[in-house]
Design a protein around this motif. Structure first.
Motif, mmCIF file in Angstrom:
data_model
loop_
_atom_site.group_PDB
_atom_site.id
_atom_site.type_symbol
_atom_site.label_atom_id
_atom_site.label_comp_id
_atom_site.label_asym_id
_atom_site.label_seq_id
_atom_site.Cartn_x
_atom_site.Cartn_y
_atom_site.Cartn_z
ATOM 1 N N PRO A 1 62.065 62.541 27.987
ATOM 2 C CA PRO A 1 62.594 63.426 29.044
ATOM 3 C C PRO A 1 63.037 62.698 30.309
ATOM 4 C CG PRO A 1 60.215 63.504 29.052
ATOM 5 C CD PRO A 1 60.598 62.593 27.915
ATOM 6 N N TYR A 2 63.950 61.752 30.166
ATOM 7 C CA TYR A 2 64.453 61.005 31.310
ATOM 8 C C TYR A 2 65.973 61.031 31.335
ATOM 9 C CZ TYR A 2 59.824 58.884 31.953
ATOM 10 O OH TYR A 2 58.487 58.685 32.173
ATOM 11 N N VAL B 1 54.594 63.611 33.300
ATOM 12 C CA VAL B 1 53.421 64.359 32.827
ATOM 13 C C VAL B 1 53.888 65.764 32.491
ATOM 14 C CG1 VAL B 1 51.111 65.182 33.395
ATOM 15 C CG2 VAL B 1 51.904 62.990 34.290
ATOM 16 N N LYS B 2 53.464 66.254 31.348
ATOM 17 C CA LYS B 2 53.866 67.593 30.925
ATOM 18 C C LYS B 2 52.668 68.528 30.942
ATOM 19 C CE LYS B 2 57.320 65.774 27.666
ATOM 20 N NZ LYS B 2 57.744 65.770 26.244
ATOM 21 N N LEU B 3 52.914 69.751 31.318
ATOM 22 C CA LEU B 3 51.923 70.807 31.166
ATOM 23 C C LEU B 3 52.659 72.107 30.899
ATOM 24 C CD1 LEU B 3 50.531 72.114 34.516
ATOM 25 C CD2 LEU B 3 52.154 70.258 34.508
ATOM 26 N N ARG B 4 51.960 73.041 30.338
ATOM 27 C CA ARG B 4 52.604 74.302 29.976
ATOM 28 C C ARG B 4 51.840 75.454 30.624
ATOM 29 N NH1 ARG B 4 56.453 75.564 26.396
ATOM 30 N NH2 ARG B 4 56.411 73.497 25.438
ATOM 31 N N VAL B 5 52.596 76.405 31.172
ATOM 32 C CA VAL B 5 52.015 77.605 31.773
ATOM 33 C C VAL B 5 52.668 78.819 31.130
ATOM 34 C CG1 VAL B 5 51.593 76.431 33.976
ATOM 35 C CG2 VAL B 5 53.719 77.713 33.649
ATOM 36 N N LEU B 6 52.065 79.970 31.328
ATOM 37 C CA LEU B 6 52.685 81.194 30.843
ATOM 38 C C LEU B 6 53.983 81.434 31.610
ATOM 39 C CD1 LEU B 6 49.519 83.479 30.640
ATOM 40 C CD2 LEU B 6 50.770 82.473 28.714
ATOM 41 N N ILE C 1 61.144 72.638 35.642
ATOM 42 C CA ILE C 1 60.472 73.792 35.029
ATOM 43 C C ILE C 1 61.424 74.445 34.035
ATOM 44 C CG2 ILE C 1 59.339 76.008 35.435
ATOM 45 C CD1 ILE C 1 58.694 75.082 38.254
ATOM 46 N N GLU C 2 60.998 74.531 32.779
ATOM 47 C CA GLU C 2 61.793 75.184 31.741
ATOM 48 C C GLU C 2 61.445 76.671 31.682
ATOM 49 O OE1 GLU C 2 64.100 73.707 30.104
ATOM 50 O OE2 GLU C 2 63.690 71.631 30.664
ATOM 51 N N PRO C 3 62.376 77.511 31.230
ATOM 52 C CA PRO C 3 62.109 78.963 31.158
ATOM 53 C C PRO C 3 60.927 79.329 30.263
ATOM 54 C CG PRO C 3 64.460 78.530 30.956
ATOM 55 C CD PRO C 3 63.784 77.206 30.885
ATOM 56 N N ASP C 4 60.614 78.471 29.270
ATOM 57 C CA ASP C 4 59.500 78.783 28.360
ATOM 58 C C ASP C 4 58.143 78.374 28.915
ATOM 59 O OD1 ASP C 4 59.629 76.050 28.207
ATOM 60 O OD2 ASP C 4 59.796 75.946 26.023
ATOM 61 N N GLY C 5 58.116 77.871 30.161
ATOM 62 C CA GLY C 5 56.851 77.517 30.795
ATOM 63 C C GLY C 5 56.493 76.045 30.728
ATOM 64 N N LEU C 6 57.357 75.213 30.113
ATOM 65 C CA LEU C 6 57.099 73.777 30.075
ATOM 66 C C LEU C 6 57.455 73.168 31.430
ATOM 67 C CD1 LEU C 6 56.323 71.227 28.456
ATOM 68 C CD2 LEU C 6 58.749 71.004 27.863
ATOM 69 N N ILE C 7 56.501 72.445 31.998
ATOM 70 C CA ILE C 7 56.702 71.808 33.300
ATOM 71 C C ILE C 7 56.602 70.299 33.118
ATOM 72 C CG2 ILE C 7 55.823 71.562 35.650
ATOM 73 C CD1 ILE C 7 54.721 74.371 35.450
ATOM 74 N N LYS C 8 57.615 69.572 33.635
ATOM 75 C CA LYS C 8 57.611 68.111 33.598
ATOM 76 C C LYS C 8 57.540 67.602 35.026
ATOM 77 C CE LYS C 8 60.727 68.404 29.662
ATOM 78 N NZ LYS C 8 62.136 68.237 29.248
ATOM 79 N N ILE C 9 56.571 66.733 35.259
ATOM 80 C CA ILE C 9 56.356 66.167 36.588
ATOM 81 C C ILE C 9 56.646 64.670 36.518
ATOM 82 C CG2 ILE C 9 54.690 65.765 38.432
ATOM 83 C CD1 ILE C 9 53.188 68.236 37.390
#
Length: 701
Positions: free
Chosen positions: A419-420, A553-558, A586-594
């Protein structure tokens, strides 16, 4: 108003060329149509030849009008500006196949102008403009030795398609733009997804067969309205030419034994200056003598290779120059490599970026688009020892960069895998032939050094040709002089499994299948040799990125939590970015890339996001910040937007008349959630909380 029209069928769609009722002051003007795409192409030829030159002064300008696509240009100034990279690349594609088809001795200015008048969602106007240039020249007074046909060839589900639609192009594993006469191929430009050489050759031959239809209708148009051609008056001073040859021929043969480029060229220049003095050539004839001398130099080089099978740097025809490779050149660069082949050297650097750093481009077909992978090629004058200042990128630099980018792109991992944003920059430090292919090799090495998870290395090599009547010699890894004095520059890039990019330019009137087949075969042999050396230098991508590259760093939220993270008018997300210095996608499906260079900053950003997305649970302990105090209790913010009431009776075991006696605004209190009622109101207590209870939140400021 009288007009003339010819047509044929290409890819099940009418293909029309018409002339006679527009741009009539140009020497030749046509409109070429396929579907609802239409391109106006004009040819204007100066009345007088330019004196004392030995090249065709041809200029090509292709422009796409926004109105053709039903768009208004973006930006502050609502009109088209300088040509885009796409327009420059198409201008080059128009120029390259027509340039070798003008006779020697024709030195009039030739200006080709192409304007896209209308564009549909099916057919790309670029190959129509190429045919338009040929048609305009064919019906004009220019002594053009065409016509040529030009087509795009793609392969979809194993089937070749000529002039495919945009949708078919997107589904293809091979895309080639090519041009040719009835008898031979004159230009090839394209890319593929590791397609074997024999299949590339079949695609080219398929396209050559199809483009003959376009030559037929141009000849039909010429018969209807073609103008009488300009007669070329060639002024030959045969006496000077013959004397110059006798005075320099043997010395030039010796000069071509000098292996170093600068020393060899210095000696070649000295031989000419000596001959000028000995032969007492007058000043007014020196320019013409220099043109004769260039021809003599070319003939000596060609004869040496044809007769002795030894090239001007001592190599055999299929021999590759010594290669030197170094990776990880400078620690601060995310990835770097030096690729040196003989006297050609490319320093290539890779930079990894976060979302938001993509290249934004204005496409009049698609509107605003972004590029996640980009390659930029620079050719500073010092690379050839020229005492000139550096300038903005030329058309040549844009073309070479595009060729190298196309070669590497099929091996670039997807955004999901890596993801770069990826930028490759090639600075040519030395130039003596095939710097674009050195860029491909150096780019692949630098990408491996940067830790980009490419599955394979990509290498490129340039092939040359010396053709005399029915005999020919293919040259592997050509020098600059062999490109300049030879008949072909054929660049092929790819992996061990197939071709990813191809470009061919010639200076003769066309190539046969036999020559193309031999060139592709030799190119593969050379490419495999170079790939072996590249794998020895760095066999696989590095397992870890540079410590100076941004980590992700990836994390996923609702998905329903995304508005909370962003906050009103972006308040929350701006706060996270300002306080941590990270970049967030921030992706629409809740995937967050920092993205962050420093791990601690990324961790802090994660904590702040968790604070925003955390749910309040009964029985859990939280830190609460006092936001308001009344006699009956204090209001605490446990999480952003989550307020609770700490009743005065729940503040302490002691009896308090007013909450104001124990707490004030800004205090941080550890409390336990005792109840969440049907209306979502949160009640808390500080009485039952122990010193050892660990709160679920941290109230990051």
């Amino acid at each position: 108003m009288e007009g003339f029209k010819v047509e044929t069928i290409i890819n099940n769609a009418p293909y029309i060329i018409e002339t006679g009722y527009f741009a009539k002051q140009a020497n030749g003007a046509v409109i070429v149509r396929q579907g609802d795409t239409a391109v106006l192409v004009t040819a204007v030829i100066s009345e007088e030849a330019i004196a004392d030159i030995d090249f065709l002064p041809l200029t090509v300008d292709y422009r796409e009008r926004s109105y053709a696509y039903g768009r208004i240009p973006g930006g502050f100034v609502k009109r088209e500006g300088k040509p885009t990279d796409r327009e420059i690349l198409i201008s080059r594609n128009i120029d390259r196949p027509i340039r070798p088809l003008f006779p020697k001795g024709f030195y009039n200015d030739v200006i080709i102008s192409a304007i896209t008048l209308s564009a549909d969602d099916q057919f790309d106007p670029d190959v129509l403009a190429m045919v338009g240039a040929s048609a305009a020249l064919t019906i004009s007074e220019a002594p053009f030795e065409g016509p040529i046909g030009a087509v795009r060839v793609c392969r979809v589900n194993g089937q070749f398609i000529v002039n495919p639609t945009y949708r078919e192009i997107a589904q293809s594993d091979l895309e080639i733009v090519m041009a040719g006469t009835k008898d031979a191929i004159v230009m090839v430009e394209g890319g593929a997804k590791e397609v074997p050489e024999e299949e590339i050759l079949e695609a080219i031959m398929f396209g050559h067969n199809e483009l003959k239809k376009l030559i037929d209708i141009q000849e039909e148009l010429k018969a209807k309205c073609g103008k009488e051609k300009i007669k070329i008056a060639v002024e030959e001073d045969l006496d000077i030419k013959e004397k110059l040859k006798k005075a320099t021929y043997e010395k030039l043969k010796e000069a071509f034994n000098i292996l170093d480029k600068k020393e060899r060229n210095k000696r070649i220049s000295e031989i000419f200056e000596e001959a000028i003095i000995v032969l007492q050539i007058p000043e007014e004839k020196k320019k013409r003598a220099s043109l004769f001398y260039k021809e003599i130099v070319s003939n000596v080089m060609r004869e040496k290779v044809a007769k002795e099978k030894i090239r001007i740097d001592g190599r055999k025809p299929d021999e590759i120059r010594p290669i030197w490779i170094k990776t990880g050149v400078f620690p601060r660069i995310h990835g770097s490599a030096i690729f040196t082949r003989g006297q050609t050297q490319a320093f290539v650097a890779v930079t990894l970026g976060a979302p938001g750093e993509e290249q934004i481009e204005e496409s009049i077909e698609l509107g605003e688009v972004t590029k996640r992978f980009m390659l930029h090629y620079n050719f500073p004058p010092f690379s050839t020892g020229e005492a000139k200042p550096m300038r903005p990128p030329s058309r040549r630099e844009i073309g070479h960069g595009n060729l190298a980018e196309r070669a590497l792109e099929p091996l670039i991992p997807s955004e999901e895998e890596f993801p770069y944003v990826i930028r490759v920059v090639s600075d040519i430090l030395e130039s003596n032939g095939s710097t674009s292919m050195a860029t491909v090799c150096g780019g692949s090495l630098a990408l491996f050094d940067a830790g980009v998870p490419m599955k394979k290395h990509v290498a490129g090599i340039a092939m040359g040709l010396l053709k005399e009547e029915d005999s020919f010699v293919i040259l592997t890894d050509i020098l600059g002089d062999e490109d300049h004095l030879g008949d072909m520059d054929f660049k092929v890039a790819g992996t061990r499994d197939g071709v990813t990019s191809i470009q061919m330019d010639i200076k003769i009137k066309g190539l046969t299948r036999e020559i193309l087949e031999e060139a592709l075969k030799k190119a593969r042999e050379g490419r495999l040799y170079i790939l072996d050396l590249m794998y020895q230098a760095i066999p696989e991508p590095r397992k870890e990125l540079s410590p100076y590259a941004p980590s992700v760093v990836k994390l996923r939220v609702l998905p329903e939590k995304i508005p909370v993270i962003i906050g009103p008018a972006g308040k929350n997300i701006k706060k996270i970015i300002e306080e941590t210095g990270v970049k967030i996608d921030i992706e629409p499906d809740g995937l967050i890339k920092i993205y962050s260079v420093h791990k601690a900053n990324a961790e802090k950003a994660i904590e702040m996001i968790n604070e925003l997305t955390m749910d309040i649970e009964v029985g859990e302990v939280y830190l609460g910040k006092v936001t308001r105090v009344e006699d009956y209790g204090a209001f605490l913010e446990l999480l952003p937007g989550k307020l609770s009431l700490l009743h005065v009776s729940q503040i302490s075991d002691k009896r308090l008349k007013s909450a104001k006696d124990a707490v004030k605004v800004g205090d941080i209190i550890k409390v336990k959630v005792t109840e969440i009622d049907d209306q979502g109101r949160i009640k808390v207590s500080a009485k039952d909380v122990k010193e050892s209870d660990e709160p679920k939140n941290k109230l990051i400021e």
